[in-house]
Write an enzyme that holds these catalytic residues in place. Structure first.
Site, PDB file in Angstrom:
ATOM      1  N   SER A  67       0.315  -0.686  -0.277  1.00  0.00           N
ATOM      2  CA  SER A  67       0.183   0.164  -0.434  1.00  0.00           C
ATOM      3  C   SER A  67       0.921   0.989   0.180  1.00  0.00           C
ATOM      4  CB  SER A  67      -0.550   0.394   0.918  1.00  0.00           C
ATOM      5  OG  SER A  67      -2.089   1.051   1.207  1.00  0.00           O
ATOM      6  N   HIS A 107      -6.700  -5.746  -1.692  1.00  0.00           N
ATOM      7  CA  HIS A 107      -6.223  -5.203  -1.659  1.00  0.00           C
ATOM      8  C   HIS A 107      -5.139  -6.133  -0.807  1.00  0.00           C
ATOM      9  CE1 HIS A 107      -3.617  -1.156  -0.746  1.00  0.00           C
ATOM     10  NE2 HIS A 107      -4.070  -1.438   0.338  1.00  0.00           N
ATOM     11  N   ASP A 114      -8.828  -5.200  -5.963  1.00  0.00           N
ATOM     12  CA  ASP A 114      -8.177  -3.865  -5.904  1.00  0.00           C
ATOM     13  C   ASP A 114      -8.507  -2.414  -5.972  1.00  0.00           C
ATOM     14  OD1 ASP A 114      -6.927  -1.689  -3.777  1.00  0.00           O
ATOM     15  OD2 ASP A 114      -4.390  -2.851  -4.184  1.00  0.00           O
TER      16      ASP A 114
END
Length: 707
Positions: A565, A682, A650
């Protein structure tokens, strides 16, 4: 006619016989499946590793403890344990109890599907829970010892959560309700057409495409044997409660007298929703059916209402800044008789969460972070005095209190979540030992803290995790861990993907800095990342690895950097600026191109706050500074092998960001690999995908750092 009657009677008899046989067959199948499940879970609970080193396969055999609930008499805890079978790629969740005094554990449920959301009756003799045994998720009831299970609800669709009223005559539950028209509703003559007609923003969120359904709250009557007279208290409303995408059922609660439901909701839609964090606390009056917004004018996140035992006050967590999802979580208390609101933790430079009122109606227990750990605190709402109760190298993730007994769920970098009893003086006693069978065999590496001086002369906490059989006379490759969030502390968390112990078990030393922009070190430190993604926090990374690589047991010629991330963005950025420090990079779901990220992500309030605005705002100095630091601007400097990982679902950092980075690396001739999970988001949540993730992770690192 008589002959016809005989034929009909004969047919009915045959149908009845077939039905009985079919029911018997189905029952036998269910019994067989239950027996198979019990055998499987028993083997997992008693599993003995054949190695003392943590492996991906062992990691997926851990029992995952959650949703601990303390009984009214403070003697027993009910909780859920989820276990995975990697061979079938399935998870199984059951409800357990533990006697606080004897620590005896009992399994209370064993249906084929999951059993979750356990809740005590007021007298502690019965337990309510959710189960899918009848084909959909419904509310069930059983005795406290797990006997006499009965289904109470029979609502259309799946119930996602529920809470019983204090006087036990009502409950509220949540489930999805169709509010908007689908494409097939608009064109009923095209029932097989598969398309979405989109006219507004927030058409997808985190890991799913938004649809015509919204999570609504229903109130219903509760009797001994059934649930009846269910009523949607949010009729025709096109917003969710609890909030998407996490749908945390603890965002909603009953008042102490059972007359009100306090719930969290962001009553905005489309573009308005994606631009704002303005959720509010609403009071629904059971008697009149009227709803009141008690946080109107408070423009940040307002969540998690909690009524005082006397029903005269309500507390909640509140963020001040609109659009800032990582703002300080403040404790507010409102006097329901006068309407006066008070900011209780004004002089406390940290967040509050998991609020629990004490019986004196003035003390609130809560969890807050300090120096990358999460501890239990209490505050006197009248004097504002705050007391820290627990200390130590661990994170508390939940808290419950009945009478003088406090329990909490605790984890660390070396131990998955278990349940503990906590005394007022901070003594902690472990009550559950769900994964003792693994800890008895598998050795964990040491976790130590280092305080380093940053380039701007501030102190930064860095965790260093050592291999389980660490030998200080040897030299080890090291990994710089880059945290995601972006504002989420590198605390004492236990992860089933980014697990520091499994990295250490593969003979790596992990350097995990709490760089600029992370909570638990005060709000100034936390806020210094917004609008400065390529700034001081990147220098903090260099401070961490440059300081630790001088240790005699770290080989400075075998350094890697990994992260997900915001950590993935960090890896992309470091790859263009590291000046030969690293020999391998791994970026999971990272931001590569700020401009394409801005118009492709889901929550616009996030990029507006953290980037400073849109890329077309040429007179916006903060925004233009952000876009100038985008990793794609420095990709021409990439010279180091990189593994890039992403998931097809995602939508927070769309998977195309990872593809752009991989394509650029390939075109530039940089050694690179793309690991793409079409069915993951994600996060990688399926067992076999998780094991594959770990295998590819270490296969790549070993190739470049263990030659």
């Amino acid at each position: 006619n008589k002959q016809m009657k005989k034929i009909i009677i004969l047919l009915l008899a045959v149908i009845s016989l077939y039905s009985c046989q079919n029911q018997t067959t189905n029952k036998q199948k269910n019994n067989n499946k239950t027996t198979e499940k019990k055998s499987l879970l028993d083997s997992l609970a008693n599993f003995t590793p054949d190695t003392n080193i943590l492996t991906p396969e062992i990691l997926w055999k851990f029992g995952r403890v959650f949703d601990a609930q303390l009984s009214p008499d403070s003697k027993t805890i009910i909780y859920c344990v989820k276990r995975y079978n990697a061979k079938t790629n399935k998870g199984y969740t059951d409800i357990f109890s533990v006697d606080i005094k004897t620590k005896k554990v009992s399994q209370l449920t064993n249906f084929i599907g999951p059993e979750v959301n356990p809740r005590w009756s007021a007298n502690g003799k019965e337990i309510y829970f959710l189960a899918s045994e009848s084909g959909s998720m419904q509310i069930w009831k059983m005795n406290a010892d797990g006997t006499n299970k009965k289904q109470l609800s029979n609502t259309k669709g799946d119930i996602s959560s529920f809470e019983i009223s204090p006087n036990q005559n009502k409950l509220f539950f949540t489930k999805d309700v169709k509010v908007l028209k689908t494409t097939n509703d608009i064109y009923p003559d095209l029932p097989k057409a598969n398309a979405k007609i989109i006219t507004n923003l927030m058409y997808r969120h985190w890991d799913h495409w938004t649809d015509e359904k919204f999570s609504h709250i229903f109130v219903a009557d509760l009797s001994k044997n059934k649930i009846s007279n269910e009523k949607d208290i949010m009729p025709n409303e096109k917003w969710d409660s609890p909030l998407s995408p996490w749908f945390d059922n603890t965002e909603n609660t009953w008042s102490a007298d059972g007359k009100y439901i306090a719930y969290t909701c962001k009553k905005l839609y489309g573009k308005d929703y994606t631009l704002s964090t303005n959720s509010d606390i609403y009071l629904y009056d059971i008697k009149t059916g009227k709803t009141q917004n008690i946080t109107k004018g408070m423009l940040g996140y307002d969540k998690y209402p909690r009524f005082s035992p006397d029903g005269k006050k309500v507390a909640w967590q509140s963020m001040e800044t609109p659009g800032y999802e990582s703002d300080k979580d403040r404790l507010f208390v409102m006097n329901l008789e006068t309407g006066k609101k008070e900011y209780v933790t004004k002089n406390f430079d940290k967040n509050v969460k998991n609020l629990i009122w004490d019986t004196d109606n003035k003390t609130i227990y809560f969890i807050s972070g300090i120096n990358a750990t999460y501890q239990i605190y209490k505050v006197n709402t009248e004097t504002k005095k705050i007391t820290q109760i627990t200390k130590g190298k661990h994170d508390y993730t939940s808290l419950s209190k009945q009478g003088d007994v406090i329990i909490g769920q605790r984890m660390s970098m070396s131990k998955a979540t278990e349940i503990y009893k906590i005394s007022e003086n901070g003594n902690e006693e472990q009550l559950t030992f769900t994964n003792k069978n693994i800890y008895d065999k598998v050795k964990m590496g040491d976790v130590k803290s280092r305080w380093l001086t940053t380039t701007d002369n501030k102190k930064m906490l860095v965790w260093v995790i050592y291999p389980p059989n660490f030998d200080k006379t040897k030299k080890y490759p090291a990994l710089l861990y880059c945290q995601g969030g972006p504002q989420s502390a590198v605390s004492q968390f236990w992860s089933y993907r980014w697990n520091f112990q499994i990295m250490a078990a593969n003979n790596y030393i992990i350097v995990a800095p709490n760089r600029r922009g992370l909570p638990t070190f005060g709000q100034e430190w936390n806020a210094e990342i917004s609008g400065d993604y390529g700034g001081q926090n990147m220098l903090d990374y260099f401070t961490a690895i440059d300081s630790l690589k001088t240790e005699p047991y770290i080989d400075e010629n075998r350094l890697g950097s990994v992260g997900a991330s915001y950590g993935g963005f960090s890896v992309f950025w470091l790859a263009g600026h590291h000046k030969k420090r690293f020999k391998a990079f791994i970026a999971h779901c990272g931001i590569f191109d700020f401009e394409s990220q801005y118009t492709a992500t889901d929550e616009m309030f996030f990029v507006n706050h953290d980037f400073g605005g849109a890329y077309w705002e040429k007179d916006n100095a903060i925004a233009q500074k952000s876009y100038a630091t985008s990793p794609h601007n420095f990709v021409k400097n990439w010279d180091t092998p990189i593994l890039i990982i992403t998931g097809g679902h995602d939508f927070r950092i769309p998977y195309t960001q990872s593809m752009e980075a991989f394509n650029a690396a390939q075109l530039l001739g940089v050694e690179s690999k793309l690991l793409f999970f079409p069915d993951e988001s994600h996060f990688v949540l399926q067992p076999q995908n998780g094991i594959l993730w770990q295998r590819e992770f270490f296969k790549f690192l070993d190739k470049y750092l263990k030659k």
